[in-house]
Design a protein around this motif. Structure first.
Motif, PDB file in Angstrom:
ATOM      1  N   TRP A 108      37.576  25.465   2.559  1.00 46.04           N
ATOM      2  CA  TRP A 108      36.459  25.127   1.684  1.00 46.04           C
ATOM      3  C   TRP A 108      35.254  24.907   2.596  1.00 46.04           C
ATOM      4  N   PHE A 109      34.068  25.087   2.053  1.00 46.66           N
ATOM      5  CA  PHE A 109      32.859  24.749   2.782  1.00 46.66           C
ATOM      6  C   PHE A 109      31.863  24.145   1.809  1.00 46.66           C
ATOM      7  N   GLN A 110      31.520  22.909   2.018  1.00 45.85           N
ATOM      8  CA  GLN A 110      30.592  22.144   1.198  1.00 45.85           C
ATOM      9  C   GLN A 110      30.922  22.265  -0.295  1.00 45.85           C
ATOM     10  N   GLY A 111      32.213  22.097  -0.598  1.00 41.07           N
ATOM     11  CA  GLY A 111      32.673  22.080  -1.977  1.00 41.07           C
ATOM     12  C   GLY A 111      33.029  23.442  -2.546  1.00 41.07           C
ATOM     13  N   GLU A 112      32.769  24.508  -1.798  1.00 41.98           N
ATOM     14  CA  GLU A 112      33.064  25.862  -2.272  1.00 41.98           C
ATOM     15  C   GLU A 112      34.410  26.326  -1.738  1.00 41.98           C
ATOM     16  N   ASP A 113      35.290  26.775  -2.633  1.00 36.99           N
ATOM     17  CA  ASP A 113      36.599  27.317  -2.269  1.00 36.99           C
ATOM     18  C   ASP A 113      36.403  28.717  -1.683  1.00 36.99           C
ATOM     19  N   LEU A 114      36.871  28.924  -0.453  1.00 39.67           N
ATOM     20  CA  LEU A 114      36.699  30.202   0.237  1.00 39.67           C
ATOM     21  C   LEU A 114      37.970  31.056   0.212  1.00 39.67           C
ATOM     22  N   ARG A 115      38.881  30.753  -0.693  1.00 30.21           N
ATOM     23  CA  ARG A 115      40.148  31.488  -0.762  1.00 30.21           C
ATOM     24  C   ARG A 115      39.927  33.000  -0.878  1.00 30.21           C
ATOM     25  N   SER A 116      38.905  33.435  -1.580  1.00 34.09           N
ATOM     26  CA  SER A 116      38.661  34.870  -1.774  1.00 34.09           C
ATOM     27  C   SER A 116      38.320  35.585  -0.463  1.00 34.09           C
ATOM     28  N   ARG A 117      37.961  34.844   0.561  1.00 28.94           N
ATOM     29  CA  ARG A 117      37.598  35.458   1.842  1.00 28.94           C
ATOM     30  C   ARG A 117      38.793  35.710   2.764  1.00 28.94           C
ATOM     31  N   TYR A 118      39.960  35.170   2.389  1.00 27.52           N
ATOM     32  CA  TYR A 118      41.167  35.417   3.186  1.00 27.52           C
ATOM     33  C   TYR A 118      41.676  36.830   2.875  1.00 27.52           C
ATOM     34  N   PRO A 119      42.194  37.548   3.868  1.00 31.02           N
ATOM     35  CA  PRO A 119      42.829  38.833   3.558  1.00 31.02           C
ATOM     36  C   PRO A 119      43.992  38.611   2.584  1.00 31.02           C
ATOM     37  N   LYS A 120      44.232  39.584   1.721  1.00 30.13           N
ATOM     38  CA  LYS A 120      45.264  39.456   0.694  1.00 30.13           C
ATOM     39  C   LYS A 120      46.596  39.015   1.307  1.00 30.13           C
ATOM     40  N   GLY A 121      47.180  37.972   0.719  1.00 32.13           N
ATOM     41  CA  GLY A 121      48.477  37.468   1.152  1.00 32.13           C
ATOM     42  C   GLY A 121      48.457  36.557   2.363  1.00 32.13           C
ATOM     43  N   THR A 122      47.275  36.235   2.893  1.00 37.24           N
ATOM     44  CA  THR A 122      47.227  35.397   4.104  1.00 37.24           C
ATOM     45  C   THR A 122      46.675  34.003   3.863  1.00 37.24           C
ATOM     46  N   PRO A 124      46.452  30.176   2.925  1.00 40.73           N
ATOM     47  CA  PRO A 124      47.482  29.141   2.912  1.00 40.73           C
ATOM     48  C   PRO A 124      47.730  28.589   1.509  1.00 40.73           C
ATOM     49  N   PHE A 125      48.833  27.886   1.341  1.00 36.50           N
ATOM     50  CA  PHE A 125      49.159  27.253   0.063  1.00 36.50           C
ATOM     51  C   PHE A 125      48.189  26.122  -0.251  1.00 36.50           C
ATOM     52  N   VAL A 126      47.706  25.456   0.785  1.00 38.10           N
ATOM     53  CA  VAL A 126      46.817  24.311   0.619  1.00 38.10           C
ATOM     54  C   VAL A 126      45.498  24.598   1.319  1.00 38.10           C
ATOM     55  N   LEU A 127      44.412  24.477   0.588  1.00 39.14           N
ATOM     56  CA  LEU A 127      43.071  24.566   1.164  1.00 39.14           C
ATOM     57  C   LEU A 127      42.376  23.244   0.908  1.00 39.14           C
ATOM     58  N   GLY A 128      41.416  22.936   1.720  1.00 41.03           N
ATOM     59  CA  GLY A 128      40.639  21.720   1.515  1.00 41.03           C
ATOM     60  C   GLY A 128      39.437  21.732   2.418  1.00 41.03           C
ATOM     61  N   GLU A 129      38.562  20.802   2.195  1.00 42.16           N
ATOM     62  CA  GLU A 129      37.340  20.700   2.980  1.00 42.16           C
ATOM     63  C   GLU A 129      37.680  20.258   4.390  1.00 42.16           C
ATOM     64  N   ALA A 130      37.038  20.872   5.356  1.00 39.15           N
ATOM     65  CA  ALA A 130      37.178  20.408   6.737  1.00 39.15           C
ATOM     66  C   ALA A 130      36.433  19.082   6.858  1.00 39.15           C
ATOM     67  N   ARG A 131      36.829  18.271   7.807  1.00 38.49           N
ATOM     68  CA  ARG A 131      36.192  16.960   7.959  1.00 38.49           C
ATOM     69  C   ARG A 131      34.739  17.115   8.395  1.00 38.49           C
ATOM     70  N   ILE A 132      33.953  16.091   8.188  1.00 37.05           N
ATOM     71  CA  ILE A 132      32.568  16.044   8.663  1.00 37.05           C
ATOM     72  C   ILE A 132      32.623  15.956  10.182  1.00 37.05           C
ATOM     73  N   ARG A 133      31.921  16.817  10.860  1.00 44.21           N
ATOM     74  CA  ARG A 133      31.974  16.866  12.322  1.00 44.21           C
ATOM     75  C   ARG A 133      30.736  16.250  12.970  1.00 44.21           C
ATOM     76  N   SER A 134      29.987  15.501  12.243  1.00 47.21           N
ATOM     77  CA  SER A 134      28.793  14.886  12.798  1.00 47.21           C
ATOM     78  C   SER A 134      29.129  13.522  13.387  1.00 47.21           C
ATOM     79  N   PRO A 135      28.129  12.788  13.872  1.00 48.17           N
ATOM     80  CA  PRO A 135      28.415  11.473  14.444  1.00 48.17           C
ATOM     81  C   PRO A 135      29.261  10.602  13.515  1.00 48.17           C
ATOM     82  N   ALA A 136      29.804   9.585  14.060  1.00 47.20           N
ATOM     83  CA  ALA A 136      30.808   8.787  13.357  1.00 47.20           C
ATOM     84  C   ALA A 136      30.207   7.830  12.337  1.00 47.20           C
ATOM     85  N   THR A 137      29.318   8.343  11.485  1.00 43.63           N
ATOM     86  CA  THR A 137      28.811   7.566  10.369  1.00 43.63           C
ATOM     87  C   THR A 137      28.799   8.460   9.141  1.00 43.63           C
TER      88      THR A 137
END
Length: 141
Positions: A108-122, A124-137
């Motif tokens: 996912w990226f900023q709430g958008e599911d990117l499953r359609s961008r994976y090649p067919k059949g690749t 994962p079963f579980v998708l989710g947002e990556a963690r915030i990678r900015s400073p620790a606040t």
């Protein structure tokens, strides 16, 4: 030797970042996920153990923000308009003013599911947002 961390912290204090981003944000590993989680989230048996990206927030901080356990929330970071959508896990495992999230999710990226961008059949079963990678606040809405 220059210390980039110190200068960034100093600038954050001078700009009053803590007023808008009052939570200390930490991240870590879930026992059932290996590494970044790409292989684990692609295993149907392991994927059952944790199906949604989440952020742990204290009952006091959740109450202050009107957040209920299991609700979808936006986690916002102070740099570059960073934001991530995930489920709230209201728990006393984190103290007031602290939030915690795992780092094993992607697709996912900023709430958008990117499953359609994976090649067919690749994808994962579980998708989710990556963690915030900015400073620790962060702030949660």
């Amino acid at each position: 030797m220059p210390n980039l961390g110190f200068s960034m912290q100093k600038k954050a204090v001078e700009n009053g970042i803590a007023k808008d981003f009052p939570l200390i944000l930490s991240s870590g590993r879930l026992v059932e996920y290996e590494g970044g989680g790409e292989e684990t989230r692609s295993n149907p048996w392991l994927a059952e153990l944790q199906q949604d990206m989440f952020i742990e927030i204290s009952p006091a901080d959740a109450a202050d923000r009107g957040i209920k356990d299991g609700a979808w929330v936006w986690v916002l970071g102070p740099e570059n308009g960073s934001k991530a959508k995930m489920k709230a896990l209201v728990t006393e495992r984190v103290g007031k003013g602290v939030a915690w999230m795992p780092f094993h999710f992607g697709g996912w990226f900023q709430g958008e599911d990117l499953r359609s961008r994976y090649p067919k059949g690749t994808d994962p079963f579980v998708l989710g947002e990556a963690r915030i990678r900015s400073p620790a606040t962060a702030t949660i809405r």
